[in-house]
Design an enzyme around this catalytic site. Structure first.
Site, short mmCIF file in Angstrom:
data_model
loop_
_atom_site.label_atom_id
_atom_site.label_comp_id
_atom_site.label_asym_id
_atom_site.label_seq_id
_atom_site.Cartn_x
_atom_site.Cartn_y
_atom_site.Cartn_z
CB SER A 128 -1.66 -0.49 -3.88
OG SER A 128 -3.01 -0.19 -4.48
CG HIS A 175 -2.19 -3.21 -0.46
ND1 HIS A 175 -2.41 -3.53 0.91
CD2 HIS A 175 -3.16 -2.36 -0.65
CE1 HIS A 175 -3.30 -2.54 1.44
NE2 HIS A 175 -3.94 -1.94 0.52
CG ASP A 187 -6.10 -0.94 -2.17
OD1 ASP A 187 -6.14 -0.96 -1.01
OD2 ASP A 187 -5.07 -0.51 -3.01
CG MET A 228 -11.90 0.67 -2.85
SD MET A 228 -11.24 2.43 -3.51
CE MET A 228 -9.31 2.24 -3.22
CG HIS A 262 -7.15 -2.01 2.36
ND1 HIS A 262 -6.41 -0.92 2.02
CD2 HIS A 262 -8.10 -1.64 3.40
CE1 HIS A 262 -7.02 0.12 2.91
NE2 HIS A 262 -7.95 -0.40 3.56
CG MET A 270 -10.80 0.54 2.05
SD MET A 270 -9.72 1.19 0.72
CE MET A 270 -9.19 -0.04 -0.10
CG MET A 316 -6.36 3.94 5.85
SD MET A 316 -5.88 2.99 4.44
CE MET A 316 -6.04 4.01 3.02
N GLY A 324 -9.83 5.26 -0.74
CA GLY A 324 -10.86 5.45 -1.91
C GLY A 324 -10.16 5.79 -3.17
CG ASP A 358 -2.82 1.92 2.01
OD1 ASP A 358 -2.47 2.30 0.82
OD2 ASP A 358 -4.00 0.95 1.98
N GLY A 359 -0.89 4.90 1.38
CA GLY A 359 -1.30 5.92 1.03
C GLY A 359 -0.18 7.14 0.80
C1 DX5 Z 1 -6.56 3.86 -0.92
C2 DX5 Z 1 -5.92 2.51 -1.11
C3 DX5 Z 1 -4.21 2.56 -1.37
C4 DX5 Z 1 -3.76 3.34 -2.73
C5 DX5 Z 1 -2.62 3.65 -2.39
O1 DX5 Z 1 -7.65 3.91 -0.62
O2 DX5 Z 1 -6.00 1.62 0.11
O3 DX5 Z 1 -3.97 1.34 -1.23
O4 DX5 Z 1 -3.98 2.23 -3.63
O5 DX5 Z 1 -2.07 4.40 -3.46
P1 DX5 Z 1 -1.03 5.27 -3.57
O6 DX5 Z 1 0.31 4.46 -3.38
O7 DX5 Z 1 -0.85 5.66 -5.23
O8 DX5 Z 1 -1.11 6.38 -2.78
ZN ZN Z 2 -5.03 -0.13 0.61
#
Ligand code: DX5
Ligand code: ZN
Length: 220
Positions: A9, A34, A36, A38, A67, A69, A138, A143, A176-177
């Protein structure tokens, strides 16, 4: 070689050097990049949009795993597809018509993914499983990077793995996470085959990326 794919990510990368960071993790063995996205509305944070994806595209030939969000999703699908997304994943809570969103993603030439928050009932997934290419579980609330892995997602991954195998279709099961060297093997044991990792990939800087990715994958 394991069949496990690693998706760094870029949220955890150095945003001032984003192109170099994407190039570095690509060279270090990443399978997917990946991204993200937001919007400060569907989730509390704001990150990047299609113009940044477009600027990054020449820096890597890996799969761009975008991804979203954001809410709404549909008005932005063509922009992300045009920017070079290969997979576009969204959350069913982002709109009233997730099946229509999947159709729109495919019509734009991308693979479609559905993302489940830790509290999203699996019933939101089952009617759509035959239409998608990726399920994103997730294991934190979306976030922010750097959060702790939510254990209750492991049995959900097991349940989804059984359904995917029973379907006979090629569907990625991505988690993810909070994925790190301790949680990665547990997510894999539960049935995940794509691991998103931000903090755990980028920790230690560019010289550590190859080792971090290999360790997450379980390669010795
Ligand atoms: C959270 C994201 C993730 C996040 C993962 O909303 O979708 O992709 O960046 O970060 P780590 O691997 O640090 O938990
Ligand atoms: Zn993500």
């Amino acid at each position: 070689m394991s069949g496990i794919k690693i998706a760094p990510s870029i949220l955890a990368s150095d945003f001032a050097r984003l192109g170099e960071e994407v190039r570095a993790v690509s060279d270090a063995g990443a399978d997917y990049i990946h991204v993200d996205v937001m919007d400060g509305h569907f989730v509390p944070n704001i990150t990047i949009g299609p113009d940044v994806v477009k600027a990054l595209r020449p820096h890597s030939d890996k799969v761009f795993d975008v991804h979203l969000m954001i809410a709404p999703v549909d008005p932005y699908i063509d922009a992300f597809a045009g920017a070079g997304a290969d997979i576009i994943t969204f959350h069913p809570e982002a709109g009233a018509h997730p099946h229509r969103t999947i159709q729109a993603i495919k019509a734009a030439g991308c693979k479609a993914g559905l993302s489940l928050n830790p509290g999203t009932p699996l019933e939101a997934l089952w009617p759509l499983l035959g239409d998608i290419d990726l399920v994103l579980v997730m294991s934190v609330n979306p976030g922010f990077g750097g959060q702790s892995f939510i254990e209750s997602q492991l049995p959900r991954i097991e349940t989804i793995r059984k359904r995917i195998d029973a379907s006979g279709r090629a569907v990625d099961l991505e988690v993810d996470g909070g994925i790190n060297f301790e949680t990665a093997p547990r997510a894999i044991a539960a049935g995940a085959d794509v691991l998103v990792a931000g903090t755990a990939t980028f920790k230690g800087g560019p010289t550590a990326y190859a080792k971090n990715i290999a360790t997450l994958r379980g390669a010795r």
